[in-house]
Design a protein around this motif. Structure first.
Motif, mmCIF file in Angstrom:
data_model
loop_
_atom_site.group_PDB
_atom_site.id
_atom_site.type_symbol
_atom_site.label_atom_id
_atom_site.label_comp_id
_atom_site.label_asym_id
_atom_site.label_seq_id
_atom_site.Cartn_x
_atom_site.Cartn_y
_atom_site.Cartn_z
ATOM 1 N N GLN A 127 -4.489 -3.305 -7.870
ATOM 2 C CA GLN A 127 -5.767 -2.911 -8.423
ATOM 3 C C GLN A 127 -5.959 -3.436 -9.842
ATOM 4 O O GLN A 127 -7.060 -3.772 -10.234
ATOM 5 C CB GLN A 127 -5.881 -1.383 -8.412
ATOM 6 N N GLU B 227 -13.546 -9.463 -5.188
ATOM 7 C CA GLU B 227 -13.462 -8.098 -5.694
ATOM 8 C C GLU B 227 -13.017 -7.146 -4.579
ATOM 9 O O GLU B 227 -12.209 -6.254 -4.804
ATOM 10 C CB GLU B 227 -14.810 -7.668 -6.270
ATOM 11 N N LYS C 126 -9.787 -4.698 -4.696
ATOM 12 C CA LYS C 126 -9.955 -3.248 -4.529
ATOM 13 C C LYS C 126 -9.189 -2.716 -3.326
ATOM 14 O O LYS C 126 -8.703 -1.593 -3.348
ATOM 15 C CB LYS C 126 -11.440 -2.900 -4.398
ATOM 16 N N GLN D 258 -6.363 -3.615 -2.302
ATOM 17 C CA GLN D 258 -4.928 -3.661 -2.587
ATOM 18 C C GLN D 258 -4.129 -4.021 -1.339
ATOM 19 O O GLN D 258 -3.152 -3.373 -0.978
ATOM 20 C CB GLN D 258 -4.431 -2.331 -3.149
#
Length: 176
Positions: free
Chosen positions: A23, A87, A91, A93
């Motif tokens: 993250q 992104e 996010k 992970q």
């Protein structure tokens, strides 16, 4: 080992290294470089030398290799290979190795704020590794793997440094 096979093997290994993100890393364009690569216990030339061999390929072969790499979300440039992390990937992970097209799967076996350990299995490779997060703009991944690529079986070890270049990935699309 033939130069093209060495580059393909190195690119495959770097792809395995590329997805390890947490993250705290930033989405965008990342450059992966490695001067510490071994195949079957023998050191490979530095990444810059391998990339230089691409330039000496006949135009048709070079274009095929570049198109194949682009299809996997990889582009040669700068000090190594470049990948784009979206992104959503950051996010989530997750390791983007795991997708229907590649046939790869992965398992994170240990996860802390600064260290991830993982195992992966692909149709032509399997292994384990760890990623140490230096900052949101840098991480280092070590991978030990066994592979069977282009009819050649063997083992490899590599350490890759990833550094963030910026938010804009240009024409490079994130790995599906």
């Amino acid at each position: 080992m033939k130069p093209l096979f060495r580059l393909a093997a190195a690119a495959s290994l770097l792809v395995a290294a590329a997805p390890a993100q947490a993250q705290e890393v930033l989405p965008g364009l990342w450059e992966l470089s490695s001067d510490n690569m071994q195949v079957n216990g023998q050191p490979l030339p530095p990444m810059q030398e391998l990339l230089g061999q691409v330039e000496s390929l006949p135009a048709e072969q070079r274009q095929m290799l570049e198109e194949a790499m682009a299809g996997k979300g990889i582009q040669a440039g700068g000090q190594g290979l470049r990948v784009c992390l979206s992104e959503a990937q950051v996010k989530a992970q997750e390791l983007p190795l795991q997708d229907a097209q590649s046939g790869c799967s992965q398992e994170i076996t240990e996860r802390s704020e600064r260290l991830w350990k993982f195992r992966f299995r692909c149709p032509d490779a399997e292994g384990q590794g760890e990623t140490r997060f230096v900052s949101e703009r840098e991480f280092v991944t070590r991978i030990d793997s066994r592979f069977n690529t282009a009819g050649q079986a063997g083992s490899s070890r590599m350490e890759t440094r990833a550094r963030w270049l910026g938010e804009d990935c240009g024409e490079l699309k994130p790995r599906p």
